[in-house]
Design an enzyme around this catalytic site. Structure first.
Site: not given
Length: 670
Positions: A323, A359
């Site tokens: 993330d 990401e």
């Protein structure tokens, strides 16, 4: 560095924590229920910031926490307070979920001992590491993004006591569904223990996604009541079915938040080392959550690596999704594609062969880094998401972008001589509108989040398909169904790895909520009983076709030239008339039709045609013919069987495969 955490031996337990700035550290030992502190023992400095103590007579199951003392000057990033119990950053199990409480953020001297409010670490003896096995998942496959709790809370075939847990993913009904979709790996949204943001409890809400961790190795007791063994058993069951497991991990921030947040672990041990600070002592906030983990600090890097190794060795996972991954590559706040942590992950003997997915953005300076992660990192490709949505929304001038995205996004990933795409293609993810909502809501509807619809992205590239010029619920439902089919077909026709969020294959809806992180309820829970089984059947057909046509999942960039050993170009881009798309056609803003003809299907040199009609009007398409071959349907359309001699309906993707003419056909067609 000496081993950190709680190390169990036959004689007792060695407790160790790291802090470069604390003047004193203690370990607090609690009773078997974790409610009463029965001893507080001071750790001894072993040098290089390590503080440790061996306590004889303790065994597995001991509940404990750390305390630290030193300067208290929050304005300079110093938060030492012995009244704050601190969870061991190396804890692998806690005795209860983290619970948000304002008293966890009390200032020093206010007399609040937080031990009664905070989870206790449980010293546990880990099972023997698993034998090293290569990942099942390979680039080009299908990643299925799964919110563990929401995925099974309403599943009628799963026992009620098991719903919402990691163990439920190994249920035969779930495995059957995953296999029907051709899932290469499930990507579990965070299953490590998280805490609610402080504004949620007053609103009667709780974090449903889990992107707010406290400690990185600890599984959330609500998702894994069976602890690490539950994850390990589920990974093994899915692996037996041919399905890998990827963990979505958050190393960019923690739930300690900004200067008004709680002191739970890293902040109380050594905030200046574990978090990035500005020169004036204030917290850097490249994450939008209030703090930023200092991934360029050697101790933090080792903690991240130890966490990843832990889940590979003791759970057998295929890999990880990171993330806000630029945080892992920031050195003194600046993203570096060859940052020490990124390099260490790639070169680690345990981690080097794992699936790694970034990401590639955060909100810090130069935070958008799509295409800039080093191989073998795969990257979430939001340009794919946006361009495909724009095309099917009907935006002008998108035909060239459509081709580029179908072909693996070479404009992003063909750098430094790379010949394969590292794109993770997706149309919808947990963050944003569900696929069904993209075609039903032009604007977000986040009223249930309690922020007056101010949260979440304002531009979703979505549309309210009310069928202009038509009336009636049936016509609207059909138009929305057709658009969902078109979006799914485009995804499964795209080169590179593809990602589908659980439930999008059968029409999950969040009623227009594009930021449903705080909705642990029917807004995010998948409605298995009410799912669109016709759409699900179509998605399964797309998956079967993709598995049968290697040209679709191939990750090599297309060149328009034949592959070695073939006489057929790897791609031809054609207009509906069968003519090659020329520069004028590529630049035509009104063009919404395209045929992509792929060679190398693995079926005797046969070609595969992906015919895209983005116009609302039906249209005849002509495909190039070869002697000894004929075009037949590769799969049914959403409306059933289709032949290329018919007009291609509007807002449709059709797949045709070239087949060799057999003896009977030659006889019928001399």
């Amino acid at each position: 560095m000496s081993q950190l955490g709680a190390t169990i031996t036959p004689e007792g337990i060695r407790f160790a924590a790291w802090s470069s700035a604390a003047s004193r550290l203690w370990v607090s030992i609690f009773d078997e229920r974790g409610n009463r502190e029965i001893d507080r023992l001071e750790l001894r400095s072993e040098g290089e910031g390590v503080h440790a103590l061996f306590v004889a007579g303790l065994a597995a199951g001991t509940r404990y926490g750390f305390r630290a003392d030193g300067d208290y000057a929050p304005e300079r990033g110093l938060w030492f307070d012995p009244d704050k119990l601190l969870v061991d950053p190396y804890a692998v199990e806690i005795d209860r979920p983290y619970v948000c409480d304002d008293r966890l953020a009390a200032r020093r001297g206010e007399g609040t001992d937080t031990a009664p409010l905070l989870s206790k670490a449980i010293a546990g003896a880990l099972a023997e590491p698993l034998a090293a096995l290569p990942p099942l998942f390979q680039p080009g496959g299908l990643v299925y993004e799964v919110p563990v709790r929401a995925f099974t809370m309403l599943h009628p075939d799963i026992p009620k006591q098991q719903r919402g847990t990691i163990a439920a993913l190994a249920h035969p009904a779930v495995v059957e569904h995953l296999k029907k979709l051709g899932v290469g790996a499930v990507e579990l949204m965070p299953v490590t223990a998280s805490i609610d943001e402080r504004h949620l409890p007053p609103l009667g809400l709780r974090n449903a996604w889990g992107y707010n961790p406290v400690t990185f190795m600890t599984l959330d007791p609500r998702l894994a009541p069976g602890g690490l063994a539950e994850l390990r058993q589920t990974v093994a069951a899915l692996r037996e079915a041919g399905i890998g497991v990827i963990l979505d991990l958050v190393f960019n921030h923690t739930g300690e938040s900004d200067r008004f947040g709680p002191t739970l672990s890293l902040r109380g041990l050594d905030s200046r080392a574990y978090y990035r600070h500005w020169p004036d002592g204030s917290l850097a906030n490249d994450t939008g959550t209030g703090n930023t983990v200092a991934c360029d600090h050697p101790v933090v890097q080792e903690m991240v690596l130890d966490t990843l190794r832990h889940f590979v060795r003791h759970a057998g996972v295929d890999g990880f999704r990171f993330d806000l991954a630029p945080i892992l590559g920031r050195v003194e706040g600046v993203f570096d594609t060859d940052a020490p942590l990124l390099r260490a992950v790639r070169n680690d003997p345990v981690l080097g062969d794992r699936v790694l997915i970034a990401e590639p953005w955060d909100i810090g300076p130069d935070g958008y880094q799509l295409g800039n992660f080093p191989p073998p990192f795969l990257e979430w490709n939001d340009r794919y998401r946006d361009d495909i949505r724009r095309f099917w929304r009907g935006d002008r001038g998108m035909i060239g972008a459509l081709a580029t995205r179908l072909a693996g996004s070479s404009d992003v990933f063909a750098k430094a001589g790379e010949r394969t795409s590292r794109s993770v293609n997706f149309i919808a993810a947990h963050d944003g509108m569900a696929l069904a909502d993209i075609v039903a809501y032009e604007h977000k509807h986040n009223e249930a989040n309690g922020e007056q619809n101010r949260d979440g992205h304002n531009e979703n590239l979505s549309w309210n398909n009310g069928v202009e010029g038509e009336a009636g619920d049936e016509a609207i439902a059909k138009a929305r169904f057709d658009d969902q089919c078109a979006l799914l077909a485009t995804l499964f026709a795209s080169r590179g790895t593809i990602m589908l969020t659980a439930g999008d294959e059968f029409g999950r809806t969040q009623k227009g909520n594009n930021n449903a992180y705080a909705q642990d309820n029917e807004i995010t829970w998948l409605d298995w009983a009410g799912r669109d089984q016709t759409l699900e059947h179509y998605a399964s057909g797309l998956a079967a076709m993709r598995r049968a046509a290697p040209a679709l999942s191939d990750t090599r960039f297309l060149t328009g030239e034949p592959r070695p050993g073939s006489e057929v170009p790897d791609v031809a881009w054609l207009t509906e008339t069968g003519a090659p798309v020329d520069e004028r056609s590529w630049q035509n803003p009104e063009r919404h039709r395209l045929a992509m003809v792929l060679g190398g299907t693995g079926d005797g040199g046969c070609r595969l045609a992906v015919v895209v009609n983005g116009d609302r009007r039906a249209c005849m398409f002509t495909l190039p013919e070869r002697e000894g071959f004929f075009w037949g349907p590769a799969m049914e359309t959403s409306a059933g069987a289709f032949d290329i001699s018919q007009p291609v309906p509007g807002r449709t993707v059709v797949f045709m495969i070239e087949r060799k003419v057999g003896p009977a056909r030659i006889e019928e067609n001399p």
